[in-house]
Design a protein around this motif. Structure first.
Motif, PDB file in Angstrom:
ATOM      1  N   PRO A 135       0.833  -1.192   0.000  1.00 44.78           N
ATOM      2  CA  PRO A 135       0.000   0.000   0.000  1.00 44.78           C
ATOM      3  C   PRO A 135       0.872   1.248   0.000  1.00 44.78           C
ATOM      4  CG  PRO A 135      -0.046  -1.078   2.129  1.00 44.78           C
ATOM      5  CD  PRO A 135       0.641  -1.999   1.185  1.00 44.78           C
ATOM      6  N   SER A 136       0.450   2.254  -0.718  1.00 49.12           N
ATOM      7  CA  SER A 136       1.234   3.488  -0.751  1.00 49.12           C
ATOM      8  C   SER A 136       0.271   4.660  -0.746  1.00 49.12           C
ATOM      9  CB  SER A 136       2.109   3.533  -1.994  1.00 49.12           C
ATOM     10  OG  SER A 136       1.312   3.826  -3.108  1.00 49.12           O
ATOM     11  N   LEU A 137       0.855   5.837  -0.564  1.00 50.39           N
ATOM     12  CA  LEU A 137       0.034   7.044  -0.567  1.00 50.39           C
ATOM     13  C   LEU A 137      -0.737   7.165  -1.871  1.00 50.39           C
ATOM     14  CD1 LEU A 137       2.238   9.875   0.919  1.00 50.39           C
ATOM     15  CD2 LEU A 137       0.004   9.158   1.693  1.00 50.39           C
ATOM     16  N   GLN A 138      -0.090   6.730  -2.945  1.00 47.38           N
ATOM     17  CA  GLN A 138      -0.678   6.871  -4.258  1.00 47.38           C
ATOM     18  C   GLN A 138      -2.018   6.165  -4.356  1.00 47.38           C
ATOM     19  OE1 GLN A 138       2.551   5.997  -6.645  1.00 47.38           O
ATOM     20  NE2 GLN A 138       1.920   7.247  -8.357  1.00 47.38           N
ATOM     21  N   LEU A 140      -3.940   5.440  -1.871  1.00 46.88           N
ATOM     22  CA  LEU A 140      -4.764   5.681  -0.688  1.00 46.88           C
ATOM     23  C   LEU A 140      -6.193   6.015  -1.082  1.00 46.88           C
ATOM     24  CD1 LEU A 140      -4.507   5.834   2.359  1.00 46.88           C
ATOM     25  CD2 LEU A 140      -4.121   8.263   2.130  1.00 46.88           C
ATOM     26  N   GLU A 142      -7.448   5.671  -4.127  1.00 46.17           N
ATOM     27  CA  GLU A 142      -7.991   4.761  -5.128  1.00 46.17           C
ATOM     28  C   GLU A 142      -8.361   3.423  -4.521  1.00 46.17           C
ATOM     29  OE1 GLU A 142      -4.977   4.654  -8.186  1.00 46.17           O
ATOM     30  OE2 GLU A 142      -4.638   6.751  -7.750  1.00 46.17           O
ATOM     31  N   ASP A 143      -7.848   3.156  -3.321  1.00 41.33           N
ATOM     32  CA  ASP A 143      -7.804   1.743  -2.946  1.00 41.33           C
ATOM     33  C   ASP A 143      -9.101   1.170  -2.423  1.00 41.33           C
ATOM     34  OD1 ASP A 143      -5.792   0.903   0.002  1.00 41.33           O
ATOM     35  OD2 ASP A 143      -7.893   1.265  -0.148  1.00 41.33           O
TER      36      ASP A 143
END
Lengths: 415, 393
Positions: A135-138, A140, A142-143
């Motif tokens: 998981p990444s900020l990117q 966050l 969209e997930d």
């Protein structure tokens, strides 16, 4: 052909009885066992990857529970799970590519429907790719939908496959398994050749007339030093004997046999000698996600001495030793107490150890821990098959080799 | 260090004499501060810390009155002020800042969630017909939000995160404008859920680190830390908590109240007793107002000294922070941030000649932190910059 289940049980017993030890041999055996397990596993037609992952997880859980201290087992199980996910992904993206192509060819007949499938296909591919990454900020924002999308991924893939050709589906079943086994083979290959990969980098680190200190015995360190020797570097090696097992003695003998200038010192002499040392090179039992090292007992002392005299402390570790867990209370939880027979001869202290006399509990205790935890701030460099890395960079390697799903699930089911 | 030089102090004294009593603007440099239309009318008081104090602080009524006097009763002015000043760019009956302040009043809502909800309301009321227009409008709104309260890091980070999502998400590319708009709105609505989920994930991740019989030192009030401790208590872990008082708004008292409700043994310390009790402590747990690019944290005043004491006594310092608090800041030292000031009650009148340090927060450099628990997983401080670079590069 032997039954897989009995093979698993046999290996579990071996692990429990500590018949297999050493991270490399354990890792290799685990990988080979999982390979034969996968090859004999029957897969359902839909959601094969999921079924395979569940099956491997179930076995993996047993293996890890058999010897929780041998972290290499868990590492290999997680690597295999990651391999399955990766192979499944590459297959589904290929399938999705075919799907969207089909939809595009369809679109002459039926225009209003085609917009949707193309979009969803790309979205599905993106979601699947995201699922593999940690998981990444990117992701966050969209997930949220991706967890909802993920289960349909495989089923919708299966559906459309079923619609097109059943023969194709059959080949895909075999293909996934085939690819996974191929990749596991590569993993086994990688584990068995990691020494050579690491040793290749030896000349970059060892220079002329240097003094190297090591403790105990490690195959990796041996290859590393000999590789430097073969490249015509002349240097001296101090070997601390590595009480209580004194593997350093045999290690020093072998080094001398290979033509290296070797000096044997006691463990307690490390601090006295460290000011003459240019570099400390040691092997490890496991490398944790924060860059801490689980190492043979006595190494924390060496690391502290090295830090005191600003001597570089270099740890050699194959990729199979990278453990994606963070250590909490590692001195106790990730340690193993060995038999006191390594410290004392039989009968030596028998009068003090006698439980029957007086108070009922012995006055003398013997504790023989197997491992030390070296915190990341004491390590200067890790040398793995892929090159040299800073302790703070270890998390990056772990993100490359393991998928985030496996860590959490494993830990939950283990506890 | 120019701000420590004698001439600077003289300048400041000079400046303070010139300042009016109602608006003691102690910011050393405030170029074109009145240029922005939606500028915070009272920049000397950090709105962020005022809100925190209002939500989590235990304050006496006379202190509130004092604080109110110090702020100059601007909370009523601010709203009207805004609408009037927003008039020249056609006041649409609502402003982002109002919307944000409304959301912010809810004590359970994180700052970043409030920011994203406010931006969502901009989308909802937007007249834009293309993605580009909407983006420009959002950019304007987020800029005015950010300049409204420059002291709130999670506001800035939340705005940046949402803007990044709007401008760069590939999922939006294929859709027509209206569905893209509704998708954005849906995400913004769900952000509150994400924030709550993040807290749950952090609590789960940190459970392994809390072992039976340990003593945990916490500083101030943090929702995430409370969630961590609550989960640990629910998991039947046996542990003891030391709460600092958290002067001046005494947010630590609130935390100790909450913990007492959970039957966790709590001991209250005054802020200066941290070093005294550190030898009993097994780990320090703090929240964060913002996590900066170096991996350090910006948190309530006093965190830095606790981290220093913990480091010198070899105790681990764990930070619990949601990933949307990651901010693209790189403070070089304590004074290298927008000052966030707040009124402090000393109980007795302070002579006007005595200067008072009213900063509300400090910066803890990464070398004093052991691990960060975030919804992205357990991270070492060096991972933070990696995540930020991945997102914003």
């Amino acid at each position: 052909m032997p039954d897989v289940q009995s093979m698993v049980n046999e290996f579990v017993i071996k692990l429990k009885k500590r018949k297999v030890e050493g991270s490399k041999s354990t890792a290799k055996l685990t990988a080979e066992l999982l390979r034969s397990f996968i090859s004999q596993q029957r897969l359902p037609h839909s959601n094969q990857a999921g079924a395979l992952i569940d099956a491997v997880k179930a076995v993996g859980e047993k293996l890890i529970a058999a010897n929780p201290v041998e972290l290499a087992v868990g590492n290999v199980v997680r690597r295999v799970l990651h391999i399955i996910r990766e192979e499944d992904l590459s297959l589904t993206t290929a399938a999705v590519g075919g799907l969207s192509l089909a939809a595009e060819s369809d679109d002459e007949n039926d225009t209003e429907q085609d917009d949707h499938p193309v979009l969803s296909a790309t979205a599905v591919a993106a979601a699947a790719r995201n699922a593999l990454r940690p998981p990444s900020l990117q992701t966050l924002l969209e997930d949220i939908p991706h967890s909802a999308v993920a289960p349909p991924t495989s089923s919708s893939g299966g559906d459309s496959e079923g619609k097109s050709k059943s023969a194709d589906k059959n080949s895909m079943t075999r293909k996934l398994k085939h690819n996974v086994i191929e990749a596991v083979n590569e993993l086994i290959q990688e584990i068995s050749t990691c020494h050579e990969q690491i040793a290749e980098q030896a000349v970059e680190h060892i220079h002329h007339n240097e003094v190297i200190l090591t403790l105990g015995s490690s195959r990796t360190v041996m290859e590393f030093l000999c590789a430097a020797k073969e490249k015509k570097r002349s240097f001296r090696v101090f070997v601390a004997e590595g009480a209580p097992r004194y593997q350093g003695h045999a290690f020093a003998k072998e080094l001398a046999g290979r033509g290296l200038q070797t000096t044997v010192i006691t463990d307690s002499a490390v601090f006295a000698m460290i000011s003459r040392v240019n570099m400390v090179i040691v092997g490890a039992h496991a490398v944790m996600a924060n860059g801490g090292v689980i190492a043979p007992v006595g190494l924390n002392m060496v690391a502290l001495a090295a830090q005191r005299h600003a001597v570089p402390f270099v740890v050699l570790a194959g990729v199979h030793k990278l453990c994606p867990l963070y250590p909490h209370n590692p001195e106790v939880l990730l340690n193993e107490l060995k038999s006191p027979s390594e410290l004392l001869d039989f009968g030596e202290f028998s009068d003090c150890l006698d439980v029957g006399s007086g108070t009922g509990s012995p006055l003398l205790h013997v504790v023989n821990p197997a491992f030390d935890y070296v915190p990341p701030n004491l390590v200067n460099l890790f040398i793995t098959d892929t090159g040299g890395h800073n302790p703070s960079y270890i998390y990056r390697l772990i993100a490359d080799y393991y998928s985030a799903d496996d860590l959490v699930v494993r830990r939950k089911s283990a506890s | 260090m120019w701000y420590r030089s004698a001439s600077f102090i003289l300048d400041r004294q000079h400046q303070q004499q010139n300042d009016t009593v109602t608006n003691p603007d102690s910011r050393p440099l405030s170029p074109s501060s009145s240029a922005m239309a939606t500028e915070n009318p009272n920049p000397s008081i950090s709105m962020y810390y005022q809100t925190r104090a209002a939500h989590h602080g235990v304050v006496t009524s006379d202190w509130l009155a004092q604080a109110q006097a110090a702020v100059g009763g601007n909370s009523d002015d601010a709203v009207s002020d805004n609408c009037v000043s927003g008039g020249d760019e056609e006041c649409k009956g609502f402003s982002v800042v109002d919307e944000f302040n409304n959301w912010r009043k809810q004590p359970d809502l994180a700052e970043a969630v409030a920011a994203i909800r406010a931006l969502a309301s901009v989308i909802r009321s937007s007249q834009a017909t293309t993605m580009m227009e909407l983006e420009i409008e959002l950019k304007k709104a987020s800029d005015s939000l950010k300049s409204w309260d420059t002291t709130s890091i999670s506001l800035t980070a939340g705005c940046d995160l949402f803007m990044r999502y709007v401008t760069r998400t590939s999922a939006l590319e294929y859709e027509d404008f209206n569905s893209a708009k509704s998708r954005l709105l849906e995400r913004a609505e769900k952000f509150g859920e994400i924030s709550y989920k993040a807290r749950r994930i952090i609590a789960m991740l940190s459970q392994d680190f809390i072992f039976d019989g340990c003593t945990i030192l916490v500083h101030g009030f943090s929702r995430v830390v409370l969630e961590v401790l609550r989960t640990a208590a629910q998991n039947k872990k046996l542990f003891r908590v030391f709460c600092t008082e958290g002067r001046p708004d005494r947010t630590g008292l609130r935390l100790s109240n909450e913990l007492a409700k959970l039957d966790v043994p709590v001991k209250l310390l005054i802020d200066s007793a941290v070093a005294y009790s550190m030898d009993e402590v097994d780990m320090v747990f703090v929240g964060a107002d913002g996590v900066v690019e170096s991996g350090g944290i910006i948190n309530m005043m006093g965190t830095y000294q606790i981290a220093l004491v913990a480091k010198s006594m070899n105790k681990p310092v764990y930070v619990a922070a949601e990933s949307y608090k990651f901010a693209r800041l790189y403070p070089l030292d304590q004074k290298d941030m927008v000052p966030a000031l707040r009124p402090i009650d000393f109980g007795v009148p302070i002579p006007s000649k005595v200067e008072v340090e009213t900063s509300a927060r400090d910066y803890t450099p990464p070398q004093y932190l052991t691990l960060l628990f975030t919804d992205l997983g357990v991270l070492t401080p060096s991972v933070v910059s990696d995540e930020l670079i991945q997102l914003y590069l």
